[in-house]
Design a protein around this motif. Structure first.
Motif, PDB file in Angstrom:
ATOM      1  N   CYS A 125       0.766  -1.131  -0.094  1.00  0.00           N
ATOM      2  CA  CYS A 125      -0.025   0.168  -0.012  1.00  0.00           C
ATOM      3  C   CYS A 125       0.880   1.161  -0.104  1.00  0.00           C
ATOM      4  CB  CYS A 125      -1.014   0.050   1.320  1.00  0.00           C
ATOM      5  SG  CYS A 125      -1.865   1.469   1.215  1.00  0.00           S
ATOM      6  N   ASP A 126       0.530   2.046  -0.940  1.00  0.00           N
ATOM      7  CA  ASP A 126       1.452   3.345  -1.232  1.00  0.00           C
ATOM      8  C   ASP A 126       0.513   4.459  -0.269  1.00  0.00           C
ATOM      9  OD1 ASP A 126       2.542   5.766  -1.599  1.00  0.00           O
ATOM     10  OD2 ASP A 126       2.873   5.339  -3.798  1.00  0.00           O
ATOM     11  N   ARG A 127       0.775   4.837   0.864  1.00  0.00           N
ATOM     12  CA  ARG A 127      -0.056   5.647   1.514  1.00  0.00           C
ATOM     13  C   ARG A 127       0.119   7.174   1.177  1.00  0.00           C
ATOM     14  NH1 ARG A 127      -1.059   3.881   7.633  1.00  0.00           N
ATOM     15  NH2 ARG A 127      -3.237   4.675   6.749  1.00  0.00           N
ATOM     16  N   THR A 128       0.907   7.590   0.377  1.00  0.00           N
ATOM     17  CA  THR A 128       1.154   8.831  -0.048  1.00  0.00           C
ATOM     18  C   THR A 128       0.288   8.882  -1.537  1.00  0.00           C
ATOM     19  OG1 THR A 128       3.398   8.294  -1.026  1.00  0.00           O
ATOM     20  CG2 THR A 128       3.319   8.611   0.963  1.00  0.00           C
ATOM     21  N   ARG A 129      -0.173   7.750  -2.092  1.00  0.00           N
ATOM     22  CA  ARG A 129      -0.397   8.060  -3.249  1.00  0.00           C
ATOM     23  C   ARG A 129      -1.653   9.099  -3.625  1.00  0.00           C
ATOM     24  NH1 ARG A 129      -0.489   2.423  -6.476  1.00  0.00           N
ATOM     25  NH2 ARG A 129       1.599   2.731  -6.009  1.00  0.00           N
ATOM     26  N   ASN A 130      -1.661   9.842  -4.789  1.00  0.00           N
ATOM     27  CA  ASN A 130      -2.810  10.740  -5.048  1.00  0.00           C
ATOM     28  C   ASN A 130      -2.823  11.685  -4.236  1.00  0.00           C
ATOM     29  OD1 ASN A 130      -3.378   9.909  -7.467  1.00  0.00           O
ATOM     30  ND2 ASN A 130      -4.257   7.906  -6.760  1.00  0.00           N
ATOM     31  N   GLY A 131      -1.703  12.232  -3.372  1.00  0.00           N
ATOM     32  CA  GLY A 131      -1.850  13.324  -2.637  1.00  0.00           C
ATOM     33  C   GLY A 131      -2.168  13.197  -1.263  1.00  0.00           C
ATOM     34  N   PRO A 132      -2.142  14.290  -0.481  1.00  0.00           N
ATOM     35  CA  PRO A 132      -2.456  14.196   1.013  1.00  0.00           C
ATOM     36  C   PRO A 132      -3.849  14.050   1.552  1.00  0.00           C
ATOM     37  CG  PRO A 132      -1.697  16.320   0.454  1.00  0.00           C
ATOM     38  CD  PRO A 132      -1.659  15.525  -0.830  1.00  0.00           C
ATOM     39  N   VAL A 133      -4.910  14.418   0.552  1.00  0.00           N
ATOM     40  CA  VAL A 133      -5.896  14.474   1.123  1.00  0.00           C
ATOM     41  C   VAL A 133      -6.889  13.393  -0.191  1.00  0.00           C
ATOM     42  CG1 VAL A 133      -8.260  15.753   1.407  1.00  0.00           C
ATOM     43  CG2 VAL A 133      -5.936  16.654   1.615  1.00  0.00           C
ATOM     44  N   VAL A 134      -7.360  12.398   0.423  1.00  0.00           N
ATOM     45  CA  VAL A 134      -8.045  11.374  -0.396  1.00  0.00           C
ATOM     46  C   VAL A 134      -9.416  11.249  -0.037  1.00  0.00           C
ATOM     47  CG1 VAL A 134      -8.072   8.862  -1.042  1.00  0.00           C
ATOM     48  CG2 VAL A 134      -5.812  10.088  -0.698  1.00  0.00           C
TER      49      VAL A 134
ATOM     50  N   MET B  97     -11.170  20.105   3.631  1.00  0.00           N
ATOM     51  CA  MET B  97      -9.766  19.726   3.500  1.00  0.00           C
ATOM     52  C   MET B  97      -9.336  19.986   1.890  1.00  0.00           C
ATOM     53  SD  MET B  97      -9.806  16.483   5.948  1.00  0.00           S
ATOM     54  CE  MET B  97     -10.417  16.609   7.392  1.00  0.00           C
ATOM     55  N   PHE B  98      -9.914  19.841   1.003  1.00  0.00           N
ATOM     56  CA  PHE B  98      -9.692  19.935  -0.160  1.00  0.00           C
ATOM     57  C   PHE B  98      -9.192  21.247  -0.846  1.00  0.00           C
ATOM     58  CE2 PHE B  98     -12.173  15.942  -0.029  1.00  0.00           C
ATOM     59  CZ  PHE B  98     -11.316  15.103  -0.716  1.00  0.00           C
ATOM     60  N   ASP B  99      -8.167  21.421  -1.752  1.00  0.00           N
ATOM     61  CA  ASP B  99      -8.268  22.755  -2.518  1.00  0.00           C
ATOM     62  C   ASP B  99      -9.402  23.079  -3.011  1.00  0.00           C
ATOM     63  OD1 ASP B  99      -8.235  21.987  -5.270  1.00  0.00           O
ATOM     64  OD2 ASP B  99      -6.104  21.390  -5.071  1.00  0.00           O
ATOM     65  N   GLU B 100      -9.682  24.209  -3.602  1.00  0.00           N
ATOM     66  CA  GLU B 100     -10.992  25.272  -3.787  1.00  0.00           C
ATOM     67  C   GLU B 100     -11.805  24.271  -4.887  1.00  0.00           C
ATOM     68  OE1 GLU B 100     -12.799  29.657  -4.507  1.00  0.00           O
ATOM     69  OE2 GLU B 100     -10.656  29.191  -3.685  1.00  0.00           O
ATOM     70  N   ALA B 101     -10.965  24.081  -6.272  1.00  0.00           N
ATOM     71  CA  ALA B 101     -11.651  23.421  -7.310  1.00  0.00           C
ATOM     72  C   ALA B 101     -11.987  22.005  -6.834  1.00  0.00           C
ATOM     73  CB  ALA B 101     -10.494  23.340  -8.433  1.00  0.00           C
ATOM     74  N   LYS B 102     -11.107  21.217  -6.221  1.00  0.00           N
ATOM     75  CA  LYS B 102     -11.556  19.818  -5.787  1.00  0.00           C
ATOM     76  C   LYS B 102     -12.800  19.892  -4.848  1.00  0.00           C
ATOM     77  CE  LYS B 102      -9.477  16.127  -7.383  1.00  0.00           C
ATOM     78  NZ  LYS B 102      -9.816  15.564  -8.697  1.00  0.00           N
ATOM     79  N   SER B 103     -12.769  20.967  -4.064  1.00  0.00           N
ATOM     80  CA  SER B 103     -13.614  20.941  -2.753  1.00  0.00           C
ATOM     81  C   SER B 103     -15.190  21.235  -3.549  1.00  0.00           C
ATOM     82  CB  SER B 103     -13.405  22.153  -2.034  1.00  0.00           C
ATOM     83  OG  SER B 103     -14.402  22.178  -0.981  1.00  0.00           O
ATOM     84  N   GLU B 104     -15.018  21.944  -4.509  1.00  0.00           N
ATOM     85  CA  GLU B 104     -16.403  22.227  -5.225  1.00  0.00           C
ATOM     86  C   GLU B 104     -16.906  20.927  -5.900  1.00  0.00           C
ATOM     87  OE1 GLU B 104     -18.834  24.654  -5.227  1.00  0.00           O
ATOM     88  OE2 GLU B 104     -17.328  25.419  -3.620  1.00  0.00           O
ATOM     89  N   GLN B 105     -15.948  20.256  -6.608  1.00  0.00           N
ATOM     90  CA  GLN B 105     -16.273  19.027  -7.088  1.00  0.00           C
ATOM     91  C   GLN B 105     -16.641  17.867  -6.037  1.00  0.00           C
ATOM     92  OE1 GLN B 105     -12.975  16.825  -9.478  1.00  0.00           O
ATOM     93  NE2 GLN B 105     -14.826  15.718 -10.630  1.00  0.00           N
ATOM     94  N   PRO B 228      10.743  -1.504  -8.296  1.00  0.00           N
ATOM     95  CA  PRO B 228      11.592  -1.263  -9.540  1.00  0.00           C
ATOM     96  C   PRO B 228      12.666  -0.103  -8.891  1.00  0.00           C
ATOM     97  CG  PRO B 228       9.215  -0.489  -9.462  1.00  0.00           C
ATOM     98  CD  PRO B 228       9.449  -1.422  -8.609  1.00  0.00           C
ATOM     99  N   GLU B 229      13.681  -0.097  -9.610  1.00  0.00           N
ATOM    100  CA  GLU B 229      14.732   1.233  -9.043  1.00  0.00           C
ATOM    101  C   GLU B 229      14.335   2.443  -9.137  1.00  0.00           C
ATOM    102  OE1 GLU B 229      18.710   0.619  -9.668  1.00  0.00           O
ATOM    103  OE2 GLU B 229      18.712  -1.562  -9.513  1.00  0.00           O
ATOM    104  N   ASN B 230      13.701   2.576 -10.419  1.00  0.00           N
ATOM    105  CA  ASN B 230      13.254   3.965 -10.646  1.00  0.00           C
ATOM    106  C   ASN B 230      11.647   4.042 -10.196  1.00  0.00           C
ATOM    107  OD1 ASN B 230      12.557   2.288 -12.818  1.00  0.00           O
ATOM    108  ND2 ASN B 230      12.569   3.846 -14.267  1.00  0.00           N
ATOM    109  N   GLU B 231      11.758   4.015  -8.863  1.00  0.00           N
ATOM    110  CA  GLU B 231      10.383   3.881  -8.146  1.00  0.00           C
ATOM    111  C   GLU B 231       9.412   4.924  -8.266  1.00  0.00           C
ATOM    112  OE1 GLU B 231      10.000   5.421  -3.998  1.00  0.00           O
ATOM    113  OE2 GLU B 231      12.128   4.637  -3.979  1.00  0.00           O
ATOM    114  N   ARG B 232       8.243   4.517  -8.474  1.00  0.00           N
ATOM    115  CA  ARG B 232       7.082   5.608  -8.520  1.00  0.00           C
ATOM    116  C   ARG B 232       7.317   6.601  -7.410  1.00  0.00           C
ATOM    117  NH1 ARG B 232       2.369   3.168 -10.432  1.00  0.00           N
ATOM    118  NH2 ARG B 232       1.280   4.512  -9.015  1.00  0.00           N
ATOM    119  N   ILE B 233       7.150   7.994  -7.550  1.00  0.00           N
ATOM    120  CA  ILE B 233       6.973   8.957  -6.431  1.00  0.00           C
ATOM    121  C   ILE B 233       5.740   9.262  -5.989  1.00  0.00           C
ATOM    122  CG2 ILE B 233       7.792  11.225  -5.968  1.00  0.00           C
ATOM    123  CD1 ILE B 233      10.051   9.650  -6.920  1.00  0.00           C
TER     124      ILE B 233
END
Lengths: 233, 233
Positions: A125-134, B97-105, B228-233
């Protein structure tokens, strides 16, 4: 046809409806799923079968559709030997935790098939995926972990439907597992699963069969409207 | 018959084998399962159907066969109204908790069907069940919680096989839920689920449909042998 439908007063089936036969297949799969430790065959799993099983896992529900999981498939004997060693360490620790009688019984149980099954799958589980607010995780931050567990159960049932056995090796320290397969710090291992074709599936769970614990009556775990007043201790 | 089997060199099917048709039914169920919020019908769920679904949940895997779950079925409108109120409070907090645009959605999404679905099911975990030392939980104490999540997923798929929709209401504080249905301190709520027949099932998850997030490519979440070495961020 239309007249027949009018006469029978039954609406036509909808494309995604599950038929009675399909429903029975789902129940057969759910009720015959086992945690497999002993019966693995070395037969390799075809790539297309593995892909179907992983696709089913990837279609688990996830909180806010965040899909926090990754799947690491492990075939190398060397890597599995290191994982087996990590199991043995945790297993030895565990044996000392039970009282004497239970400890003897515990030591006699075979609890994993890491070397016998041709493949291991680590689900994370990647707890950081898709940002801090899920979405959906705001009140219950553990929801991302639970989503990855849903992926485990989807994989387990899909595997059963492919006549593949699966065993969840939980007697292992996840820090040891992380080191062996290079999992970075911010990723949480959820499950290490063994998977392979089997000589047969047990009719009952092995721990039930050997008298470790019995299956609880359904009526003892289902309650109507509220937690019962004379609660279970 | 025996001769035919000898000639075809195929072993006879074993009683618990899953056929191709049965396997397809399992995949159909897994891939068409949805988190339902909008499409509930008020039609009551027959007792025998509810029992089948709960029996499937009770046959989930559990660590050391401890079966840590309980299932509280909630039909009362008054209780569901209190749960809806608890949802509304957590939902309001979340929107901020969401930013403005996401909060409206976010505010525009319907995320639960507590009053529309005829039944709610609370699935819990009793972390004290079967004593302080549980087989398979010694290295990973969270395994009991994960067992109850497996019961959620079994229930969800069994319900889908009965053409029942299920929605997991995770936007609720579990302390509020515990108060409403008298859950004692030592019991952990895992999920509050809405369940009912539906007018239809969406072909895709609603959050995917409205563009909240996309489904990740399977190839991005499956890795061979190591992280994987070049891991997902």
């Amino acid at each position: 046809m239309v007249l027949f439908q009018l006469l029978s007063r039954k609406p036509p089936p909808r494309p995604l409806d599950i038929t009675k036969e399909e429903r029975e297949a789902v129940y057969k799969t759910i009720f015959s799923r086992r945690d497999v430790r002993n019966e693995y065959l070395p037969n390799p799993i075809p790539d297309e079968v593995l892909k179907r099983v992983l696709t089913a896992a990837h279609h688990a529900p996830s909180v806010g559709f965040m899909q926090p999981w990754d799947f690491i498939t492990i075939k190398s004997t060397k890597t599995r030997a290191a994982i087996k060693q990590a199991f043995l360490e945790a297993h030895k620790e565990a044996a000392d935790m039970f009282d004497e009688a239970k400890s003897e019984q515990y030591k006699g149980l075979k609890l994993e098939g890491i070397m016998e099954a041709p493949i291991g799958i680590c689900i994370t589980c990647d707890r950081t995926r898709n940002g801090p607010v899920v979405l959906g995780k705001t009140a219950n931050p553990e929801m991302d972990l639970y989503s990855s567990v849903c992926a485990v159960q989807n994989l387990w049932l899909a595997a059963r439907a492919e006549n593949l056995g699966v065993g969840w090796v939980s007697i292992i320290h996840h820090d040891a597992l992380k080191k062996i397969i290079n999992i970075p710090d911010h990723i949480t291992p959820i499950a290490y699963l063994c998977m392979g074709y089997v000589s047969f599936f047990h009719e009952k769970p092995e721990l039930e069969k050997v008298g470790w614990l019995n299956r609880e009556d359904l009526s003892n775990v289902v309650h109507e409207e509220f937690w019962p007043e004379n609660e279970r201790i």
